[in-house]
Write an enzyme that holds these catalytic residues in place. Structure first.
Site: not given
Length: 437
Positions: A327, A266, A11, A155, A214
Site C-alpha cells: 500500500k 495484518c 508496532v 489498530f 481485520n
C-alpha cells in the site's frame, strides 16, 4: 510513568515513540543488537511518515531509550508491553514463540508488581498461556510476586500510524483486575482528555476484537473484488456500484475499493489465524475461507489481463511496474501483489523494470537482481510494452502522458488500483485496462 516496550518492529517502535511523545518514559527492548545499535545511532529501521523525527526528538530529550536487555529495566517500570512478532506457522496459526519468551523473561526477573500487556496480535486464549508461563518461572524461583496480564491490541494503519495512535478511533484494553485497569487508565489519560474512547473489556474479547476487525475489513475488500469481477462480465461499472452501495449509511464507503488484492502484515495473517483458531475448536469459518480464496485469486488479475491482452505471448516483452509496497506510504512488501506479479512475469520470460518511491531496497532484499530497478517512474517505462500499476502512490496519479507515449514501445496500462479515468485514457490514445469497469 515508566514503561518498557519489547520488540522494535512496526508496532513496538511506533507505540513506544508515541507514548514517549505523550510524556511517558519509555525503554524499547529488542534482542537484535544491530537494530538497537542503529536506533541509538539515530537510524530508523522502518519507513513511516514522521516517525524518524519523533524518535530522534524523544531520544534526545531522554524519554525514549533503547536496550537489548529487558531484565535490567524491570525494576524501574510499571508496565511491560509485548510487541514481538507472531508470524504464521505453516498451518496458518500464529506462532507464539516470541510472546511466550517475553513472558518467561518477565517471570525469571521481576522483583515487584508488573503489568504485562500483550500488544501483538494473538489468538484468543493467549493471555492464559502468558500468565501460565510467568507463574511457572516464579515457581522455579520459589517466589510469589504479584503481577497482572492484559491485552491492548493495536489498530495502526501503516502510512498513518502516528495519527492513528495519537488520535485513535478507540483504544481497546482487556483486563482482569482493577489494578490493571487503573494503570492502563493512567497511561491513556492523555488520549481520554481528548474525549477518545478507551473501551475496557475482558481479555478474550479484546484478543478477539483485533482479529474480528481485520477480518471484517478484509471481507469488504474481497467482496468488492468479487463484485468488480462480475461487473466486467455483465457490463457494469464497479465505481458507480461502489458509490451507490456506499451511500447506504448501514454500509458506508470505506474499504469498498476494488483492486488487485490486499497484502501487508495484518490482513492475510489475521484471517488465516482466525480460520485456524476456529478449526482448533471444531468450527469452520466459511466466509473467511472464501475471503482468503478471493484475495489470492485477485493477486493474479493484473498478470492475467496482461496475458490476455498479448494472447499469452509474453516472452521477451518489457514490462514496467509502478508500486511495489502492499500500500502507499510504506516500504512493507509482506504479502504484496507485486511479489506474485514479478514472479509470474519472470517465469513468462519478460524483462521487468520496477519503481517504488520507498520500497526499492525492500524489493532488492526479497527479489534480488531478477528485475531492473529504475531511478524514477519514467525510467521504469523506458521501452516498455506495458505498464502495470500495483500501488496507488500519489505521485503516480498525474503522470505526463506525453512522456509515457514517447518512451513506451506501446501505451498499454493495466491499472490494478483504478486510479485513472477510462474516458481520459481513451482520449489520450492509451490502451487502458482496469478492474470492474
Amino acid at each position: 510513568m515508566n514503561i518498557a516496550v519489547v520488540g522494535t518492529g512496526y508496532v513496538g517502535l511506533v507505540s513506544g515513540t508515541c507514548f514517549a511523545e505523550m510524556g511517558v518514559n519509555v525503554t524499547c527492548v529488542d534482542v537484535n543488537e544491530e537494530k538497537i545499535k542503529s536506533l541509538l545511532d539515530g537510524q530508523i529501521p522502518i519507513y513511516e511518515p514522521g516517525l524518524d523525527e519523533m524518535v530522534l526528538r524523544n531520544h534526545r530529550e531522554g524519554r525514549l531509550n533503547f536496550t537489548t536487555d529487558l531484565k535490567t529495566c524491570l525494576d524501574n517500570v510499571d508496565i511491560v508491553f509485548s510487541a514481538v512478532g507472531t508470524p504464521p506457522d505453516e498451518d496458518g496459526s500464529a506462532d507464539l514463540t516470541y510472546v511466550l519468551e517475553v513472558a518467561r523473561t518477565v517471570g525469571r526477573n521481576i522483583n515487584k508488581y508488573v503489568l504485562l500487556v500483550t500488544k501483538s496480535t494473538v489468538p484468543v486464549g493467549t493471555a492464559q498461556k502468558v500468565k501460565k508461563a510467568i507463574h511457572e518461572e516464579l515457581e522455579k524461583r520459589g517466589v510469589d510476586i504479584e503481577f497482572d496480564v492484559a491485552s491492548n491490541p493495536e489498530f495502526l494503519k501503516e502510512g498513518a500510524a502516528i495519527q492513528d495512535f495519537m488520535r485513535p478511533d478507540r483504544v481497546v484494553v482487556g483486563i482482569e483486575s482493577e489494578k490493571a485497569k487503573e494503570l492502563m487508565s493512567r497511561l491513556y489519560r492523555p488520549v481520554m482528555l481528548n474525549n477518545f474512547r478507551v473501551i475496557f473489556t475482558d481479555i478474550p474479547s479484546a484478543e478477539m476484537i483485533k482479529y474480528a476487525a481485520n477480518s471484517m475489513l478484509a471481507t469488504r475488500i474481497s467482496f468488492m473484488n468479487d463484485i468488480a469481477n462480475l461487473c466486467e462480465l455483465v457490463g457494469a461499472d464497479v465505481n458507480m456500484v461502489r458509490k451507490g452501495i456506499g451511500a447506504d449509511t448501514r454500509i458506508g464507503s470505506k474499504f469498498l475499493y476494488p483492486g488487485c488484492g490486499y497484502g501487508g502484515s495484518c490482513f492475510p495473517k489475521d484471517v488465516k489465524a482466525l480460520v485456524k483458531t476456529a478449526e482448533n475448536r471444531g468450527y469452520e469459518m466459511r466466509v473467511l475461507k472464501a475471503v482468503e480464496e478471493v484475495n489470492e485469486n485477485q493477486k493474479h488479475i493484473v498478470f492475467n489481463k496482461l496475458c490476455k491482452h498479448y494472447n499469452g505471448e509474453l516472452h521477451g516483452k518489457v514490462i514496467a511496474i509502478w508500486g511495489l509496497a502492499f500500500k502507499p506510504e510504506t516500504d512493507d512488501m509482506r504479502e504484496a501483489t507485486a511479489l506474485i506479479t514479478i514472479n509470474q512475469l519472470i517465469k513468462a520470460g519478460c524483462k521487468v523494470q520496477v519503481f517504488d518511491p520507498v520500497a526499492m531496497d525492500e524489493c532488492k532484499r526479497r527479489v534480488g537482481e531478477g528485475v531492473t530497478y529504475a531511478k524514477d517512474m519514467y525510467d521504469a517505462v523506458l521501452n516498455a510494452d506495458a505498464l502495470l500499476l500495483l500501488t496507488e502512490w500519489k505521485q503516480f496519479r498525474l503522470p505526463s502522458w506525453g512522456v509515457l507515449k514517447r518512451t513506451m514501445n506501446s501505451p498499454v496500462i493495466i491499472d490494478g488500483r483504478n486510479i485513472y479515468d477510462p474516458v481520459e485514457m481513451m482520449q489520450k490514445g492509451v490502451t487502458y485496462l482496469c478492474i470492474g469497469r
